[in-house]
Design a protein around this motif. Structure first.
Motif, PDB file in Angstrom:
ATOM      1  N   SER A   5      53.337  22.290  49.402  1.00 13.52           N
ATOM      2  CA  SER A   5      53.932  22.999  47.957  1.00 13.52           C
ATOM      3  C   SER A   5      54.720  21.798  47.336  1.00 13.52           C
ATOM      4  N   ARG A   6      55.357  20.830  48.152  1.00 11.13           N
ATOM      5  CA  ARG A   6      55.953  19.768  47.475  1.00 11.13           C
ATOM      6  C   ARG A   6      55.046  18.870  46.883  1.00 11.13           C
ATOM      7  N   MET A   7      53.993  18.530  47.325  1.00 13.54           N
ATOM      8  CA  MET A   7      53.069  17.902  46.671  1.00 13.54           C
ATOM      9  C   MET A   7      52.543  18.401  45.564  1.00 13.54           C
ATOM     10  N   VAL A   8      52.233  19.726  45.531  1.00 13.50           N
ATOM     11  CA  VAL A   8      51.703  20.167  44.241  1.00 13.50           C
ATOM     12  C   VAL A   8      52.944  20.172  43.125  1.00 13.50           C
ATOM     13  N   HIS A   9      54.172  20.641  43.447  1.00 10.86           N
ATOM     14  CA  HIS A   9      55.476  20.764  42.700  1.00 10.86           C
ATOM     15  C   HIS A   9      55.536  19.148  42.169  1.00 10.86           C
ATOM     16  N   ASN A  10      55.476  18.034  42.701  1.00  9.66           N
ATOM     17  CA  ASN A  10      55.533  16.884  42.262  1.00  9.66           C
ATOM     18  C   ASN A  10      54.501  16.488  41.407  1.00  9.66           C
ATOM     19  N   GLN A  11      53.342  16.769  41.776  1.00  2.00           N
ATOM     20  CA  GLN A  11      51.994  16.391  40.737  1.00  2.00           C
ATOM     21  C   GLN A  11      52.159  17.159  39.310  1.00  2.00           C
ATOM     22  N   ILE A  12      52.750  18.393  39.440  1.00  4.10           N
ATOM     23  CA  ILE A  12      52.982  19.232  38.202  1.00  4.10           C
ATOM     24  C   ILE A  12      53.582  18.387  37.098  1.00  4.10           C
ATOM     25  N   TRP A  13      55.042  18.105  37.952  1.00  9.44           N
ATOM     26  CA  TRP A  13      55.869  16.939  36.882  1.00  9.44           C
ATOM     27  C   TRP A  13      55.204  15.871  36.631  1.00  9.44           C
ATOM     28  N   ILE A  14      54.433  15.142  37.539  1.00  7.34           N
ATOM     29  CA  ILE A  14      53.938  13.830  37.071  1.00  7.34           C
ATOM     30  C   ILE A  14      52.848  14.121  35.709  1.00  7.34           C
ATOM     31  N   SER A  15      51.975  15.193  35.867  1.00  2.77           N
ATOM     32  CA  SER A  15      51.021  15.608  34.903  1.00  2.77           C
ATOM     33  C   SER A  15      52.004  15.853  33.513  1.00  2.77           C
ATOM     34  N   PHE A  16      53.014  16.859  33.854  1.00  2.00           N
ATOM     35  CA  PHE A  16      53.728  17.267  32.481  1.00  2.00           C
ATOM     36  C   PHE A  16      54.192  15.917  31.809  1.00  2.00           C
ATOM     37  N   SER A  17      54.843  14.963  32.480  1.00  2.61           N
ATOM     38  CA  SER A  17      55.672  13.883  32.115  1.00  2.61           C
ATOM     39  C   SER A  17      54.750  13.122  31.540  1.00  2.61           C
ATOM     40  N   ARG A  18      53.610  12.877  31.945  1.00  2.00           N
ATOM     41  CA  ARG A  18      52.387  11.825  31.386  1.00  2.00           C
ATOM     42  C   ARG A  18      51.845  12.506  30.175  1.00  2.00           C
ATOM     43  N   TYR A  19      51.968  13.863  30.014  1.00  2.00           N
ATOM     44  CA  TYR A  19      51.346  14.352  28.797  1.00  2.00           C
ATOM     45  C   TYR A  19      52.569  14.010  27.714  1.00  2.00           C
ATOM     46  N   ARG A  20      53.877  14.552  27.985  1.00  3.02           N
ATOM     47  CA  ARG A  20      54.788  14.118  27.176  1.00  3.02           C
ATOM     48  C   ARG A  20      54.865  12.919  26.637  1.00  3.02           C
ATOM     49  N   THR A  21      54.770  11.921  27.615  1.00  7.13           N
ATOM     50  CA  THR A  21      54.841  10.331  27.179  1.00  7.13           C
ATOM     51  C   THR A  21      53.678  10.086  26.460  1.00  7.13           C
TER      52      THR A  21
END
Length: 246
Positions: A56-72
């Motif tokens: 669940s921690r890995m999925v949580h972190n990956q969601i943040w990474i994907s969202f951040s790169r989309y916004r960037t």
């Protein structure tokens, strides 16, 4: 890599490459086998749920990474108006090492600390004490530990690796040499260890605490803001509960 790498910079399983997850394999197999084969009264659910918690921690972190790169990629309201360098992406590829280390400590503790056996799902007093310990001794010790890491001796050997990422991503928050992570885990494990000693910890108090830390770390290292400044004016105590990328 830090400008002058110190001892214990490399993670112990770096040489395993993409096969590094085998470090946890014996415990994963044992916890699953024990849960499936023992009687219901002997099953240790808290031991079995360590793997789902890590995933669940890995999925949580990956969601943040994907969202951040989309916004960037959109380029809206970036704090540092630059693109992410390929060198940084490569340097931060090992963000899951700290989750493997987390699993190592959890499995070890679950087997060798008697109070960690057969934890209940929920204890309200345990949740309260967990966050009181975090807000008190943990934040105090972490502040001075972080200050020490910015001293030129430790900074050049360890912490400069983290600050090599100018355009921060959520996962930049956990990009540190192995020795530095050991220090963090000794500090942030205090609420769990103290509530285990008090006998009021629970499965959800640990899961909520880890999720809270991950959430704040990820949000605080994005290259854009999430929370309008007006909220801090409307609710001033908010600044004591969260921090922002700025």
């Amino acid at each position: 890599m830090a400008s002058k790498p110190g001892i214990l910079t490399e993670w112990p399983w770096t040489w395993l490459g993409n096969f590094k997850y085998v470090v946890l394999a014996p415990w994963v197999v044992h916890s699953t086998y024990s849960y499936m084969t023992k009687d219901e009264s002997e099953r240790d659910l808290s031991y079995f749920l360590i793997l789902p918690l890590l995933l669940s921690r890995m999925v949580h972190n990956q969601i943040w990474i994907s969202f951040s790169r989309y916004r960037t990629a959109k380029g809206d309201n970036r704090i540092v108006d630059k693109s992410i360098e390929f060198e940084q992406v490569d340097r931060e590829r090992n963000w899951d090492d700290q989750i493997i280390l987390n699993g190592f400590f959890f499995y070890l503790g679950s087997r060798h600390i008697q109070a960690a056996h057969h934890l209940p799902w929920w204890r309200t007093d345990g949740v309260i004490w967990t966050f009181l310990f975090h807000a008190g001794p943990v934040e105090f010790i972490y502040y001075w530990f972080h200050r020490a890491l910015h001293h030129h001796f430790l900074y050049s050997r360890y912490h400069s690796h983290h600050h090599s990422s100018i355009v921060t991503e959520p996962i930049t928050s956990v990009i540190h040499p192995f020795a530095e992570h050991i220090g963090y885990y000794l500090i942030f494990s205090l609420p769990v260890l103290l509530t285990l000693w008090m006998g009021n910890t629970s499965i959800l108090s640990i899961a909520i605490y880890l999720t809270y830390i991950d959430f704040m770390n990820n949000m605080g290292h994005c290259n854009f803001e999430h929370i309008p400044k007006r909220l801090f004016s409307l609710f001033p105590p908010l600044k004591y509960l969260i921090y922002t990328p700025s």
